[in-house]
Enzyme design. Structure first.
Site, short mmCIF file in Angstrom:
data_model
loop_
_atom_site.label_atom_id
_atom_site.label_comp_id
_atom_site.label_asym_id
_atom_site.label_seq_id
_atom_site.Cartn_x
_atom_site.Cartn_y
_atom_site.Cartn_z
CB SER A 347 1.70 0.26 -7.25
OG SER A 347 1.77 1.66 -7.27
CG ASP A 461 1.91 2.02 -3.83
OD1 ASP A 461 1.81 0.83 -4.17
OD2 ASP A 461 2.29 2.92 -4.60
#
Length: 608
Positions: A347, A461
């Site tokens: 991320s 993600d």
């Protein structure tokens, strides 16, 4: 006369066998009469590297003692070697004791010499000597206990074979500079000798035992010497000119290394700057575990640390705006002269890690991330939520602006980032391809940004599955792994639940819920865990940029003062310079090219 010579040879072999048995620590308490009886029935033989000693499921035919060399143990269903058998150790004792089929396959990791003690001899000695039977039973029990406790020792690579791709490479300069870096950590020996046929397995074993590291310089062709070097090596380092035309490597060299559990890595030599796209071209020529870009001495130092598993891997977690604390952690590591040899993240951590891999300074990272996350809100290109609340185009443009068309393969430092593959339901590690595209997948928060589609794969993600991928970094085995964790484990509303929340916060926290269960395990895997105090920084609090950086810096700076085990780089003035080793190696190369007598003596380098 022939009979006398035969008897003399037999006596010599028996003395060698007795000496090997006496040197075996596992037989230390066995009486000399039993050892002599064992030596009488023992058969001495050689086993080339890569050859199988015995296979899982085969009938036990006795016990083997490693007189020189090294063996590897492969257990069915396990990809890596589960154990290594060094000189002076026994193998195969469980099959004899239990009278059952072999439970593992054993292969030679080096050209090895062994003593084979047949079952008939073992049975006879066991009837006479309880010490002998007890010694093998204890050995079997110790290995079983280590296996049950999963006490697999991390083996450091000690022997390396440099295999140049062409005669145009200045292999003398490269090899001696690399050896000088090795010598900073221990006694190192550089061996350049084409007369492979004159050297026995014992000769190579003696060199290994006398040094911490051994580097063999092979030929740019599939010669006997090149094959000999490759059979001895823990790591085969393929060396190529980055801007040269990729040519095939001898397949038997790399395939044999991989079959016996060795590693094959690639070093690309650049002139002044990294040649764009060179890595992608060369990586097609041979399967390698890792590739390295060599431009200057700092790159050679990093290469030496990673090859010997003394490097430092840095893993950065996701955490939205809290991820700015990573910038402070990185600044503290650099000030403390802690090398960052391999970097990865998830991320927001993947974005910060990419800046390190590209080679940006602290000031440049601070400038770039401020303008992308503070001067503009990266997630305000709202749309009707068919798939997500935002179009995701703004994030894509920002990533393209900062990283351009850079390929992951061309990054100066080894790098990876992760995304969650919803199609397969598992983590996906990005090690190649356009960097901006990989980062876009790694930050595609479910519900906030649209996923990235790659063929029939749906990527979101990475924090959805693994927010701190320490396990992936450890799989690359750089050495010491530092984890910087800025995740928010709890969704805190504030006193009396009066704090206002929005859908972005809910979705961001929801996207990381699945990874919370694995967070504790990932933190445990890290050799050093840095978790700055960020209770007052929310996941979407982009304007807490400076405060988060300062919190990460102060925490890491203080923590490093109490962590002497974390490696530090030497001062620039202390770095090794090109020495007379290069001239000596060049002299030997010149002698070989003219066909004159060759000097078989290795070049010794004492510790730094």
């Amino acid at each position: 006369m022939a009979l006398d010579e035969e008897q003399s040879g037999a006596a010599h072999e028996m003395r060698r066998a007795i000496d090997c048995l006496r040197d075996c620590a596992d037989l230390a308490l066995v009486d000399i009469e039993s050892l002599e009886a064992l030596s009488t029935g023992a058969v001495h033989f050689s086993l080339p590297a890569g050859s199988v000693l015995f296979e899982s499921g085969s009938a036990p035919d006795g016990v083997y003692l490693v007189a020189s060399g090294r063996l590897g143990v492969k257990t069915t269903g396990v990809a890596r070697l589960t154990a290594e058998i060094e000189r002076g150790e026994l193998v195969g004792e469980a099959g004899w004791l239990l009278k059952e089929q072999r439970s593992a396959t054993v292969v030679a990791l080096r050209d090895s010499e062994l003593l084979h003690i047949p079952n008939s001899v073992l049975d006879e000695i066991a009837l006479r000597s309880t010490h002998f039977s007890l010694a093998l039973a204890r050995l079997c029990a110790r290995r079983l206990r280590r296996s049950n406790r999963q006490e697999a020792e991390k083996k450091r690579a000690r022997v390396f074979a440099i295999v140049p791709n062409s005669v145009e490479i200045d292999v003398a300069n490269f090899a001696t500079r690399l050896v000088a870096e090795f010598a900073r950590a221990g006694r190192t020996e550089l061996v350049w000798d084409a007369r492979a046929s004159t050297h026995t397995a014992g000769w190579f074993n003696g060199i290994e035992e006398a040094n911490d590291f051994v580097v063999y310089v092979a030929d740019p062709t599939a010669s006997g010497w090149t094959r000999q070097c490759s059979r001895q090596a823990d790591v085969i380092l393929l060396v190529a000119p980055a801007e040269g035309q990729p040519g095939p490597w001898p397949s038997d060299i790399t395939e044999a290394a991989l079959a016996r559990g060795g590693r094959v890595e690639l070093a690309l030599l650049h002139d002044e700057r990294i040649a764009t796209g060179a890595a992608a071209r060369w990586l097609k020529s041979s399967p390698v575990a890792l590739h390295h870009h060599i431009v200057d001495t700092a790159d050679l130092g990093r290469l030496a640390r990673l090859l010997t598993r003394r490097g430092v891997g840095l893993v950065l977690s996701g955490g939205g705006a809290r991820g700015f604390a990573h910038l402070g952690v990185i600044r503290a590591l650099r000030e403390a002269r802690v090398p960052i040899d391999f970097v990865g993240g998830s991320s927001i951590g993947s974005i910060i890690a990419a800046g390190v891999a590209v080679g940006w300074s602290d000031e440049e990272m601070r400038m770039r991330y401020r303008r992308s996350f503070v001067d503009t809100n990266p997630v305000n290109d709202y749309t009707f939520p068919f798939v997500a609340l935002t179009r995701g185009r703004k994030v894509s443009r920002l990533l393209q602006r900062e990283y351009g068309d850079v390929l992951i393969e061309d990054l100066r430092r080894p790098y990876f980032c992760v995304s969650a593959n919803l199609t397969a339901g598992r983590i996906l590690e990005h090690r190649d391809g356009p960097l901006a595209e990989a980062l876009r997948a790694s930050v595609a928060i479910p519900g906030v940004m649209p996923p990235v589609y790659r063929g029939d794969e749906v990527l979101v993600d990475g924090a959805a599955i693994n927010n701190l991928p320490v396990d992936l970094m450890q799989a690359h085995a750089p050495g010491l792994v530092i984890g910087s964790d800025v995740s928010a484990d709890r969704f805190v509303l504030g006193r009396n639940g009066t704090r206002r929340i929005n859908i972005f916060q809910i979705l961001m926290h929801s996207g990381m819920v699945n990874s919370v269960t694995s967070a504790a395990e990932q933190r445990r895997l890290a050799d050093v865990l840095l978790k700055p105090p960020l209770a007052n920084v929310d996941l979407l609090h982009w304007h807490a940029f400076d405060r988060a950086i300062e919190a990460g810096y102060e925490f890491a700076r203080t923590a490093l003062e109490s962590l002497p085990q974390v490696p530090r780089l030497p001062a620039a003035a202390d770095r090794p310079q090109r020495s007379s080793l290069a001239a000596e190696l060049e002299r030997r190369l010149g002698v070989r090219e003219t066909g004159s007598a060759q000097d078989p003596r290795p070049i010794r380098v004492p510790p730094g």
